[in-house]
Design a protein around this motif. Structure first.
Motif, PDB file in Angstrom:
ATOM      1  N   ALA A   1     -67.423  95.280 105.144  1.00 50.58           N
ATOM      2  CA  ALA A   1     -67.825  96.215 104.097  1.00 50.58           C
ATOM      3  C   ALA A   1     -66.770  97.291 103.856  1.00 50.58           C
ATOM      4  CB  ALA A   1     -69.165  96.853 104.458  1.00 50.58           C
ATOM      5  N   ASP A   2     -66.181  97.823 104.923  1.00 46.96           N
ATOM      6  CA  ASP A   2     -65.178  98.879 104.772  1.00 46.96           C
ATOM      7  C   ASP A   2     -63.898  98.347 104.134  1.00 46.96           C
ATOM      8  OD1 ASP A   2     -66.913 100.683 105.915  1.00 46.96           O
ATOM      9  OD2 ASP A   2     -66.099 100.427 107.945  1.00 46.96           O
ATOM     10  N   ASP A   3     -63.556  97.087 104.418  1.00 47.96           N
ATOM     11  CA  ASP A   3     -62.331  96.500 103.867  1.00 47.96           C
ATOM     12  C   ASP A   3     -62.385  96.377 102.344  1.00 47.96           C
ATOM     13  OD1 ASP A   3     -61.075  96.056 106.420  1.00 47.96           O
ATOM     14  OD2 ASP A   3     -62.492  94.406 106.718  1.00 47.96           O
ATOM     15  N   ILE A   4     -63.590  96.161 101.810  1.00 50.20           N
ATOM     16  CA  ILE A   4     -63.712  95.987 100.360  1.00 50.20           C
ATOM     17  C   ILE A   4     -64.314  97.226  99.695  1.00 50.20           C
ATOM     18  CG2 ILE A   4     -63.900  93.478 100.550  1.00 50.20           C
ATOM     19  CD1 ILE A   4     -66.901  93.721 100.235  1.00 50.20           C
ATOM     20  N   ALA A   5     -64.429  98.316 100.468  1.00 48.44           N
ATOM     21  CA  ALA A   5     -64.956  99.595  99.959  1.00 48.44           C
ATOM     22  C   ALA A   5     -66.340  99.415  99.341  1.00 48.44           C
ATOM     23  CB  ALA A   5     -63.980 100.201  98.948  1.00 48.44           C
ATOM     24  N   ALA A   6     -67.192  98.636 100.008  1.00 48.72           N
ATOM     25  CA  ALA A   6     -68.542  98.403  99.514  1.00 48.72           C
ATOM     26  C   ALA A   6     -69.471  99.533  99.939  1.00 48.72           C
ATOM     27  CB  ALA A   6     -69.077  97.074 100.042  1.00 48.72           C
ATOM     28  N   GLN A   7     -70.329  99.942  99.033  1.00 44.80           N
ATOM     29  CA  GLN A   7     -71.333 100.941  99.370  1.00 44.80           C
ATOM     30  C   GLN A   7     -72.449 100.252 100.159  1.00 44.80           C
ATOM     31  OE1 GLN A   7     -72.542 103.395  95.976  1.00 44.80           O
ATOM     32  NE2 GLN A   7     -70.705 102.735  94.886  1.00 44.80           N
ATOM     33  N   ARG A   8     -72.694 100.716 101.358  1.00 39.66           N
ATOM     34  CA  ARG A   8     -73.625 100.036 102.258  1.00 39.66           C
ATOM     35  C   ARG A   8     -75.049  99.986 101.714  1.00 39.66           C
ATOM     36  NH1 ARG A   8     -71.728  99.447 107.722  1.00 39.66           N
ATOM     37  NH2 ARG A   8     -69.490  99.878 107.770  1.00 39.66           N
ATOM     38  N   GLU A   9     -75.426 100.980 100.923  1.00 37.56           N
ATOM     39  CA  GLU A   9     -76.783 100.981 100.375  1.00 37.56           C
ATOM     40  C   GLU A   9     -76.968  99.907  99.298  1.00 37.56           C
ATOM     41  OE1 GLU A   9     -74.451 104.225  98.193  1.00 37.56           O
ATOM     42  OE2 GLU A   9     -74.636 103.410 100.234  1.00 37.56           O
ATOM     43  N   LYS A  10     -75.875  99.284  98.860  1.00 34.00           N
ATOM     44  CA  LYS A  10     -75.971  98.212  97.870  1.00 34.00           C
ATOM     45  C   LYS A  10     -75.813  96.827  98.496  1.00 34.00           C
ATOM     46  CE  LYS A  10     -74.337 100.930  93.914  1.00 34.00           C
ATOM     47  NZ  LYS A  10     -73.356 101.014  92.797  1.00 34.00           N
ATOM     48  N   CYS A  11     -75.696  96.796  99.811  1.00 37.58           N
ATOM     49  CA  CYS A  11     -75.496  95.525 100.519  1.00 37.58           C
ATOM     50  C   CYS A  11     -76.749  95.167 101.329  1.00 37.58           C
ATOM     51  CB  CYS A  11     -74.309  95.624 101.476  1.00 37.58           C
ATOM     52  SG  CYS A  11     -72.753  96.107 100.724  1.00 37.58           S
ATOM     53  N   GLY A  12     -76.846  93.903 101.691  1.00 35.42           N
ATOM     54  CA  GLY A  12     -77.910  93.463 102.582  1.00 35.42           C
ATOM     55  C   GLY A  12     -79.296  93.782 102.068  1.00 35.42           C
ATOM     56  N   ARG A  13     -80.217  94.008 102.990  1.00 31.49           N
ATOM     57  CA  ARG A  13     -81.596  94.296 102.594  1.00 31.49           C
ATOM     58  C   ARG A  13     -81.709  95.605 101.841  1.00 31.49           C
ATOM     59  NH1 ARG A  13     -84.965  92.718 108.106  1.00 31.49           N
ATOM     60  NH2 ARG A  13     -84.308  90.528 108.202  1.00 31.49           N
ATOM     61  N   ALA A  14     -80.864  96.585 102.207  1.00 32.53           N
ATOM     62  CA  ALA A  14     -80.927  97.887 101.538  1.00 32.53           C
ATOM     63  C   ALA A  14     -80.626  97.758 100.051  1.00 32.53           C
ATOM     64  CB  ALA A  14     -79.944  98.851 102.194  1.00 32.53           C
ATOM     65  N   GLY A  15     -79.724  96.841  99.692  1.00 33.43           N
ATOM     66  CA  GLY A  15     -79.352  96.681  98.289  1.00 33.43           C
ATOM     67  C   GLY A  15     -80.064  95.545  97.592  1.00 33.43           C
ATOM     68  N   SER A  16     -81.110  95.008  98.231  1.00 36.82           N
ATOM     69  CA  SER A  16     -81.831  93.855  97.671  1.00 36.82           C
ATOM     70  C   SER A  16     -83.219  94.267  97.187  1.00 36.82           C
ATOM     71  CB  SER A  16     -81.966  92.754  98.729  1.00 36.82           C
ATOM     72  OG  SER A  16     -80.688  92.334  99.178  1.00 36.82           O
ATOM     73  N   PRO A  17     -83.443  94.303  95.874  1.00 34.35           N
ATOM     74  CA  PRO A  17     -84.769  94.665  95.356  1.00 34.35           C
ATOM     75  C   PRO A  17     -85.816  93.578  95.584  1.00 34.35           C
ATOM     76  CG  PRO A  17     -83.320  94.053  93.552  1.00 34.35           C
ATOM     77  CD  PRO A  17     -82.469  94.097  94.788  1.00 34.35           C
ATOM     78  N   THR A  18     -85.373  92.358  95.894  1.00 32.52           N
ATOM     79  CA  THR A  18     -86.322  91.272  96.154  1.00 32.52           C
ATOM     80  C   THR A  18     -87.028  91.505  97.477  1.00 32.52           C
ATOM     81  OG1 THR A  18     -84.849  89.736  95.004  1.00 32.52           O
ATOM     82  CG2 THR A  18     -86.585  88.773  96.351  1.00 32.52           C
ATOM     83  N   ARG A  19     -88.345  91.384  97.476  1.00 34.25           N
ATOM     84  CA  ARG A  19     -89.122  91.546  98.692  1.00 34.25           C
ATOM     85  C   ARG A  19     -89.985  90.298  98.899  1.00 34.25           C
ATOM     86  NH1 ARG A  19     -85.875  94.594  99.402  1.00 34.25           N
ATOM     87  NH2 ARG A  19     -85.932  96.837  99.813  1.00 34.25           N
ATOM     88  N   ILE A  20     -89.783  89.635 100.019  1.00 33.77           N
ATOM     89  CA  ILE A  20     -90.573  88.450 100.340  1.00 33.77           C
ATOM     90  C   ILE A  20     -91.790  88.904 101.138  1.00 33.77           C
ATOM     91  CG2 ILE A  20     -90.592  86.240 101.543  1.00 33.77           C
ATOM     92  CD1 ILE A  20     -87.594  86.086 101.094  1.00 33.77           C
ATOM     93  N   ILE A  21     -92.970  88.759 100.549  1.00 30.14           N
ATOM     94  CA  ILE A  21     -94.198  89.188 101.217  1.00 30.14           C
ATOM     95  C   ILE A  21     -94.569  88.216 102.319  1.00 30.14           C
ATOM     96  CG2 ILE A  21     -96.618  89.819 100.908  1.00 30.14           C
ATOM     97  CD1 ILE A  21     -94.566  91.618  99.482  1.00 30.14           C
ATOM     98  N   ARG A  22     -94.481  86.930 102.020  1.00 28.01           N
ATOM     99  CA  ARG A  22     -94.798  85.924 103.031  1.00 28.01           C
ATOM    100  C   ARG A  22     -94.130  84.609 102.663  1.00 28.01           C
ATOM    101  NH1 ARG A  22     -99.361  82.231 104.021  1.00 28.01           N
ATOM    102  NH2 ARG A  22     -99.470  81.798 106.257  1.00 28.01           N
ATOM    103  N   SER A  23     -93.541  83.993 103.638  1.00 27.66           N
ATOM    104  CA  SER A  23     -92.920  82.689 103.437  1.00 27.66           C
ATOM    105  C   SER A  23     -93.101  81.888 104.718  1.00 27.66           C
ATOM    106  CB  SER A  23     -91.423  82.842 103.107  1.00 27.66           C
ATOM    107  OG  SER A  23     -90.843  81.585 102.860  1.00 27.66           O
ATOM    108  N   PHE A  24     -93.413  80.613 104.579  1.00 23.72           N
ATOM    109  CA  PHE A  24     -93.688  79.816 105.763  1.00 23.72           C
ATOM    110  C   PHE A  24     -93.442  78.338 105.478  1.00 23.72           C
ATOM    111  CE2 PHE A  24     -97.451  80.054 103.186  1.00 23.72           C
ATOM    112  CZ  PHE A  24     -97.987  78.783 103.234  1.00 23.72           C
ATOM    113  N   ILE A  25     -93.287  77.576 106.531  1.00 29.26           N
ATOM    114  CA  ILE A  25     -93.152  76.130 106.432  1.00 29.26           C
ATOM    115  C   ILE A  25     -94.537  75.525 106.640  1.00 29.26           C
ATOM    116  CG2 ILE A  25     -92.111  74.075 107.456  1.00 29.26           C
ATOM    117  CD1 ILE A  25     -89.791  75.836 108.355  1.00 29.26           C
ATOM    118  N   PRO A  26     -95.064  74.796 105.654  1.00 30.20           N
ATOM    119  CA  PRO A  26     -96.420  74.231 105.781  1.00 30.20           C
ATOM    120  C   PRO A  26     -96.520  73.327 107.006  1.00 30.20           C
ATOM    121  CG  PRO A  26     -95.601  74.009 103.535  1.00 30.20           C
ATOM    122  CD  PRO A  26     -94.436  74.441 104.371  1.00 30.20           C
TER     123      PRO A  26
END
Length: 254
Positions: free
Chosen positions: A192-217
């Motif tokens: 992240a530091d090498d590409i000057a990425a803002q950490r709040e926009k990366c990973g889960r912090a920067g992901s508006p998608t929220r998985i409520i539940r997911s499973f293998i039947p």
């Protein structure tokens, strides 16, 4: 592939890694273009765990000039929006470009969103579902893309992003010369530091998608061997199916 139901994330293991068929087709398109224009500088870039480094090293055996892996614990849990952001920062750090090629989609998420999201963040035009490069010059490229109604023939000016669908072109085998040259090349790893990425926009912090539940039947199969004359087999089959549907009906009511 294993899935962590507690964290709702895919557990990516080294043995699970393989070249996405959409990406394989894309690499072949890029190699064909470089074969036509030997002066083209070809950089391959991926975001993932350090396990992906070995695969990028293998790809250097092709006529690829540079390989970059974007890897950092901060990137973990990225959805398509955060992935597009990280890739855009990596591409900007890699230097000037005319064309960005990417596969249409991954084989696990199947969203097809990263390419368009990346193009939007870079502020460049893009084409999706491309199956063939029909014409190219120093200023533009003409591509065929699949639609629900057939194929479109579209011209796009550089710089641009092209995301490729699978086609009949298989990725060629590397040459012995390429394999030997790859041994002298190294995969660059950027965090992240090498590409000057803002950490709040990366990973889960920067992901508006929220998985409520997911499973293998979980399934329970039972095999039943039906013997006897055809009329007896038919009668037994009807009784077995009746029992199965009766159980399903009771569970639905409960």
């Amino acid at each position: 592939m294993k899935y962590d139901e507690l964290t709702q994330t895919v557990l990516r293991q080294k043995d699970d890694l393989m070249l996405n068929p959409f990406d394989a087709s894309t690499i072949e398109q890029a190699l064909t273009l470089k074969q036509k224009y030997p002066s083209v500088h070809f950089t391959i870039m991926s975001m993932g765990t350090m396990h992906a480094k070995a695969m990028l090293k293998e790809l250097l055996a092709y006529d690829i000039d540079r390989a970059v892996l974007l890897s950092d614990p901060v990137f973990a849990g990225s959805d398509t929006l955060a992935t597009g952001y990280v890739l855009s920062k990596g591409i900007r750090c890699a230097g000037d470009y005319d064309l960005i090629f990417c596969g249409k989609q991954s084989t696990d998420g199947d969203t097809g969103q990263v390419g368009p999201s990346l193009a939007q963040k870079l502020g460049i035009p893009h084409l999706t579902n491309v199956i063939e490069i029909e014409e190219n010059s120093e200023q533009y490229m003409v591509c065929s893309r699949k639609t629900h109604f057939g194929c479109d023939r579209i011209r796009v000016q550089y710089p641009a992003l092209i995301s490729f669908d699978k086609n009949n072109q298989m990725l060629r085998s590397p040459t012995l010369r390429g394999i030997l040259q790859a041994q002298q090349k190294q995969v660059e790893v950027w965090g992240a530091d090498d590409i000057a990425a803002q950490r709040e926009k990366c990973g889960r912090a920067g992901s508006p998608t929220r998985i409520i539940r997911s499973f293998i039947p979980k399934t329970d199969f039972k095999a039943v061997e039906i013997v006897g004359k055809p009329i007896q087999q038919a009668s037994t089959l009807v009784n077995e199916l009746g029992s199965v549907y009766s159980d399903l009906f009771r569970k639905a009511i409960d």
